[in-house]
Motif scaffolding. Structure first.
Motif, mmCIF file in Angstrom:
data_model
loop_
_atom_site.group_PDB
_atom_site.id
_atom_site.type_symbol
_atom_site.label_atom_id
_atom_site.label_comp_id
_atom_site.label_asym_id
_atom_site.label_seq_id
_atom_site.Cartn_x
_atom_site.Cartn_y
_atom_site.Cartn_z
ATOM 1 N N PRO A 16 8.881 0.607 -1.018
ATOM 2 C CA PRO A 16 8.783 0.879 0.417
ATOM 3 C C PRO A 16 7.790 2.020 0.627
ATOM 4 N N PHE A 17 7.285 2.177 1.825
ATOM 5 C CA PHE A 17 6.328 3.239 2.105
ATOM 6 C C PHE A 17 7.049 4.558 2.384
ATOM 7 N N SER A 18 6.448 5.658 1.926
ATOM 8 C CA SER A 18 7.004 6.993 2.111
ATOM 9 C C SER A 18 6.079 7.813 2.999
ATOM 10 N N GLU A 19 6.601 8.935 3.482
ATOM 11 C CA GLU A 19 5.795 9.873 4.255
ATOM 12 C C GLU A 19 5.117 10.875 3.321
ATOM 13 N N ASN A 20 3.978 11.419 3.772
ATOM 14 C CA ASN A 20 3.241 12.374 2.942
ATOM 15 C C ASN A 20 4.076 13.589 2.570
ATOM 16 N N ARG A 70 1.924 15.255 -15.639
ATOM 17 C CA ARG A 70 2.822 14.107 -15.491
ATOM 18 C C ARG A 70 2.569 13.312 -14.209
ATOM 19 N N ILE A 71 1.558 13.682 -13.452
ATOM 20 C CA ILE A 71 1.329 13.045 -12.151
ATOM 21 C C ILE A 71 -0.019 12.329 -12.147
ATOM 22 N N LEU A 72 0.003 11.074 -11.667
ATOM 23 C CA LEU A 72 -1.229 10.308 -11.451
ATOM 24 C C LEU A 72 -1.234 9.824 -10.008
ATOM 25 N N THR A 73 -2.329 10.082 -9.296
ATOM 26 C CA THR A 73 -2.480 9.575 -7.930
ATOM 27 C C THR A 73 -3.678 8.637 -7.880
ATOM 28 N N LEU A 74 -3.436 7.421 -7.406
ATOM 29 C CA LEU A 74 -4.495 6.432 -7.202
ATOM 30 C C LEU A 74 -4.715 6.271 -5.706
ATOM 31 N N VAL A 75 -5.959 6.450 -5.261
ATOM 32 C CA VAL A 75 -6.311 6.224 -3.859
ATOM 33 C C VAL A 75 -6.960 4.850 -3.773
ATOM 34 N N LEU A 76 -6.273 3.921 -3.097
ATOM 35 C CA LEU A 76 -6.651 2.512 -3.100
ATOM 36 C C LEU A 76 -7.040 2.089 -1.682
ATOM 37 N N PRO A 77 -8.296 1.690 -1.469
ATOM 38 C CA PRO A 77 -8.755 1.341 -0.112
ATOM 39 C C PRO A 77 -8.123 0.046 0.391
ATOM 40 N N LYS A 78 -7.884 0.000 1.690
ATOM 41 C CA LYS A 78 -7.294 -1.187 2.298
ATOM 42 C C LYS A 78 -8.336 -2.289 2.454
ATOM 43 N N THR A 79 -7.851 -3.510 2.459
ATOM 44 C CA THR A 79 -8.724 -4.645 2.726
ATOM 45 C C THR A 79 -9.046 -4.706 4.212
ATOM 46 N N GLU A 80 -10.109 -5.409 4.563
ATOM 47 C CA GLU A 80 -10.546 -5.474 5.957
ATOM 48 C C GLU A 80 -9.751 -6.488 6.772
ATOM 49 N N TYR A 81 -8.996 -7.361 6.125
ATOM 50 C CA TYR A 81 -8.198 -8.353 6.856
ATOM 51 C C TYR A 81 -6.724 -8.169 6.487
ATOM 52 N N GLU A 82 -5.860 -8.731 7.303
ATOM 53 C CA GLU A 82 -4.421 -8.579 7.074
ATOM 54 C C GLU A 82 -3.881 -9.805 6.343
ATOM 55 N N PRO A 83 -3.411 -9.628 5.116
ATOM 56 C CA PRO A 83 -2.815 -10.753 4.392
ATOM 57 C C PRO A 83 -1.494 -11.176 5.032
ATOM 58 N N ASP A 84 -1.123 -12.393 4.813
ATOM 59 C CA ASP A 84 0.142 -12.914 5.335
ATOM 60 C C ASP A 84 1.267 -12.605 4.345
ATOM 61 N N THR A 85 1.542 -11.327 4.158
ATOM 62 C CA THR A 85 2.589 -10.893 3.226
ATOM 63 C C THR A 85 3.429 -9.810 3.894
ATOM 64 N N MET A 124 -10.256 12.644 -1.795
ATOM 65 C CA MET A 124 -10.158 13.185 -0.441
ATOM 66 C C MET A 124 -10.625 12.178 0.607
ATOM 67 N N SER A 125 -10.150 12.427 1.831
ATOM 68 C CA SER A 125 -10.719 11.701 2.962
ATOM 69 C C SER A 125 -12.127 12.234 3.221
ATOM 70 N N SER A 126 -12.862 11.543 4.084
ATOM 71 C CA SER A 126 -14.243 11.960 4.363
ATOM 72 C C SER A 126 -14.294 13.345 4.996
ATOM 73 N N ILE A 127 -13.370 13.640 5.910
ATOM 74 C CA ILE A 127 -13.365 14.952 6.576
ATOM 75 C C ILE A 127 -13.092 16.059 5.568
ATOM 76 N N GLU A 128 -12.104 15.850 4.689
ATOM 77 C CA GLU A 128 -11.770 16.862 3.692
ATOM 78 C C GLU A 128 -12.927 17.076 2.720
ATOM 79 N N ASN A 169 -2.127 5.763 4.294
ATOM 80 C CA ASN A 169 -2.938 6.780 4.960
ATOM 81 C C ASN A 169 -3.887 6.198 6.006
ATOM 82 N N GLY A 170 -3.613 4.988 6.445
ATOM 83 C CA GLY A 170 -4.459 4.389 7.470
ATOM 84 C C GLY A 170 -5.510 3.474 6.887
#
Length: 725
Positions: free
Chosen positions: A278-282, A234-249, A467-471, A191-192
């Motif tokens: 793999p990443f999916s679309e919303n 039956r559904i669990l959603t975890l919202v996980l914040p991205k790190t500030e740097y890009e790992p070499d992976t 939610m995102s900040s706007i939502e 999600n960015g």
């Protein structure tokens, strides 16, 4: 003699095969390292497993392959004979260790880092080979100490047996490896600024009572930034914040492990799931979630972050309805009385002026909710575990709002007047509240409404966590519009106001009677303050209110416009002195803590003689349910008036008390009066972000979430339905 020598040689060979030769464990001040084998020898042509065993002193730790915010993973540099090659380290799942605001993925106690050795077919079976390794490590407590250990192991190359000394440890380490269990499906969305990892349980399972933690193997998830989770059936959603740097992976896949407090598999052996997606679309995830939830129309996916407009609209609708219903909750009664008085005063006024006052009141509510939204989002971004009514967890804020309500009461009682003006030749006093009064009424309505929750509001507030900040900002706005809607409606339909009694002498009596509602609210808040800082702190707050009252009395008698200017100036200075002394006492009292503070469970235990309430902990729930007990948990706070009403109405009922006693129901109270991150996470797991929240945990691992407002019938039905099912 020769037979004796043959027997002796055989016995020596058996001893060597059954007892591999190891060097003594390498020992530092806080860590022991040694190399151990799963079998008593190396078998040519097969995979043979060895392990680096590390045993740490209490509270010291070493690190996982991704150490988290800080640290360094162990590295093994092998020296092996020809024909023997070593594979990668098989990392068991780590522990979550938090220190000084940083999160480490690490190990405490004893760990076995398994490594598979491939042994060539041509390796002679008569040989005895030496396996050597240098282990580089970092061991930490408050301080960190780097180190290196040289360890070795002598093994015969022959048919081998299981090494009974280490068998259970090797088995345990394998069970702690991430597993692929196909029944549990997962998808992830980028999600960015965050990832939304959604997990679907197989039919017959859910996430009730399951504490799930994600550890990022690829380093893309920031360890110490706040995470949110939302579980629904039956559904669990975890919202996980991205790190500030890009790992070499690998940027095209999402890799890590999911640990669970309840094993994932039917046999109850594996508590670690491998995540390699793999990443999916919303849109894809929303459709998939809807299908899993048994809703092919895709209209019930509010827990999937960003991307399903209908879900956001539903949450905003719940927020608006919940805001309207807040006006019926006991928290808002004091401000409701002020608005009723305001409408009575305006009966017969110009309709445009009435509309303007209603709009200003609404603006005051909106501004206040936007400030709360900004504070909420700011604290969440800073890593704080917070929820609905978070400001009431601050003793300083409780003291301030208590003082404001007390002053409002004194004003209604006629101790002093605000907004006086001299008009007419006879210098008669008239009260002109003005638009500032309407605006401040909106602010006060917000402050006293947020400790309460209401039907529909729990769903909306719980969704804010994911939610995102706007939502989240839109949701706060919808709640504000719901709170102010009844007053705005009356303002724009003044014909309804015209039906109210005309202003007259009776209003003075009515106004003074309403003051007692505000005094009652101040008493309640003083009790809340006492539960946070102790009885001594509550006494200091009451003394501060006395000083505030004296200051208001001085201002009311000598600070009005009919007095001489010098008299008014002296009265104003004296009032400021008393206000300063009152503020100082409140500041001092708000800083008190420790043994003097009393929990809400302690303060209210006398109110429920029929039910014994113990303090909540996740370990208590797990212990009682594993022993076949049904556990009822009341997540509550002393500043939550809806909670107090629930206790009186539902838990004070004789039938409810008798049912708890007859059926051995374990009653636990989760006290959220002061901030508690563990309770906040548990609330979020059930899609809630505030109190009251009542949950029934059952021995079969299932759970049942009750509505915000309780009656004896609701509680009994929930308990009986589960018992029958």
């Amino acid at each position: 003699m020769k037979p004796f020598l043959k027997v002796t040689s055989v016995l020596i060979a058996i001893f060597i095969v059954c007892h591999p030769v190891t060097s003594a464990p390498f020992r530092t001040d806080h860590l022991a390292v040694e190399l151990v084998a799963e079998r008593t020898g190396l078998v040519p042509g097969e995979t043979n497993t060895v392990a680096v065993r590390m045993e740490m002193d209490d509270h010291w730790h070493t690190y996982w392959e991704n150490p988290g915010d800080s640290g360094l993973a162990a590295q093994i540099d092998w020296t092996l004979p020809e024909g023997v090659t070593a594979g990668p380290i098989q990392w068991p799942a780590p522990q979550w260790i938090e220190l000084f605001g940083l999160v480490s993925y690490a190990y405490e106690g004893e760990i076995f880092l398994l490594v598979d050795l491939e042994v060539a077919d041509q390796l002679a079976s008569t040989e005895s080979v030496k396996l050597s390794a240098q282990v580089d490590f970092l061991i930490c407590k408050e301080a960190c100490i780097p180190g290196a250990a040289a360890v070795s192991l002598q093994l015969p190359v022959a048919h081998a047996f299981e090494n009974s000394k280490w068998k259970s440890d090797f088995d345990a380490s394998r069970n702690a490896q991430p597993q692929k269990i196909l029944d549990w499906d997962m998808k992830v969305v980028d999600n960015g600024k965050s990832f939304a990892l959604t997990v679907a349980a197989p039919k017959g399972k859910d996430f009730a009572g399951r504490d799930v933690v994600y550890f990022s193997r690829d380093g893309w998830v920031a360890p110490s930034k706040p995470r949110t989770s939302l579980a629904e059936d039956r559904i669990l959603t975890l919202v996980l914040p991205k790190t500030e740097y890009e790992p070499d992976t690998d940027k095209n896949r999402f890799q890590g492990v999911l640990t669970s407090s309840i094993p994932w598999d039917e046999a109850g052996e594996f508590s670690i799931l491998e995540v390699n997606l793999p990443f999916s679309e919303n849109d894809t995830v929303a459709t998939w979630v809807a299908g899993v939830a048994g809703n092919p129309e895709g209209t019930s996916v509010a827990f999937v972050e960003e991307g399903e407009p209908s879900s956001l609209l539903a949450i905003l609708g719940f927020a608006f309805l919940g805001g309207m219903l807040l006006n019926l909750m006991p928290c808002v009664f004091p401000v409701l009385s002020i608005k009723v008085l305001d409408f009575v005063q305006r009966a017969g006024e110009d309709s445009l002026k009435i509309k303007a006052h209603g709009s200003v009141f609404t603006f005051g509510v909106l501004i206040s909710f936007w400030v709360l939204a900004a504070a909420f989002l700011g604290l969440r971004a800073a890593g704080e575990e917070i929820g609905w009514g978070f400001h009431m967890q601050s003793p300083g804020f409780v003291a301030i709002i208590t003082s404001i309500l007390f002053l409002f009461g004194l004003n209604l009682s006629g101790v002093f007047e605000i907004g006086e003006a001299v008009t007419g030749t006879g210098s008669q006093l008239q009260t002109k509240p003005g638009y500032s009064g309407s605006f401040f009424s909106g602010v006060l309505a917000t402050l006293v409404a947020t400790p309460c929750t209401a039907p529909f509001l729990g769903t909306a507030v719980g969704a804010i966590a994911a939610m995102s900040s706007i939502e989240a900002f839109l949701t706060f706005t919808a709640i504000a519009l719901g709170v102010s809607a009844p007053y705005l409606f009356l303002s724009f339909f003044p014909a309804l106001i015209q039906r109210m009694p005309r202003p007259g002498a009776w209003m003075e009596t009515f106004k003074k009677a309403l003051a007692f509602l505000l005094y009652a609210s101040a008493v309640w808040l003083a009790w809340v303050f006492g539960s946070q800082v102790g009885v001594t702190g509550m006494a200091l707050l009451l003394m501060a209110l006395v000083l505030l009252g004296v200051g208001a009395w001085v201002y009311g008698n000598w600070g009005n416009l009919i007095k001489k200017r010098q008299t008014r100036l002296i009265a104003f200075c004296v009032t400021l002195i008393f206000m300063f002394l009152s503020g100082y006492l409140q500041f001092f009292a708000a800083g008190l803590s420790g043994p003097a503070a009393v929990s809400s469970a302690d303060l209210s235990s006398a109110d429920y003689p029929g039910i014994t309430w113990d303090n909540y902990s996740a370990e208590s729930v797990a212990s009682f349910t594993s022993n076949g007990k049904t556990v009822y948990v009341d997540f509550t706070a002393t500043w939550c008036l809806t909670c107090q009403v629930n206790k009186k109405v539902a838990f004070g009922n004789d039938q409810v008390i008798q049912y708890f006693e007859d059926n051995g129901i374990v009653a636990l109270k989760g006290d959220w009066t002061k901030r508690d991150p563990l309770i906040t996470r548990e609330l979020q797991r059930f899609g809630r972000n505030g109190v009251p929240t009542n949950v029934i945990y059952r021995p079969d691992g299932s759970s049942h979430l009750l509505p915000e407002v309780l009656t004896p019938g609701i509680v009994l039905e929930a308990l009986k339905n589960g018992a029958e099912g």
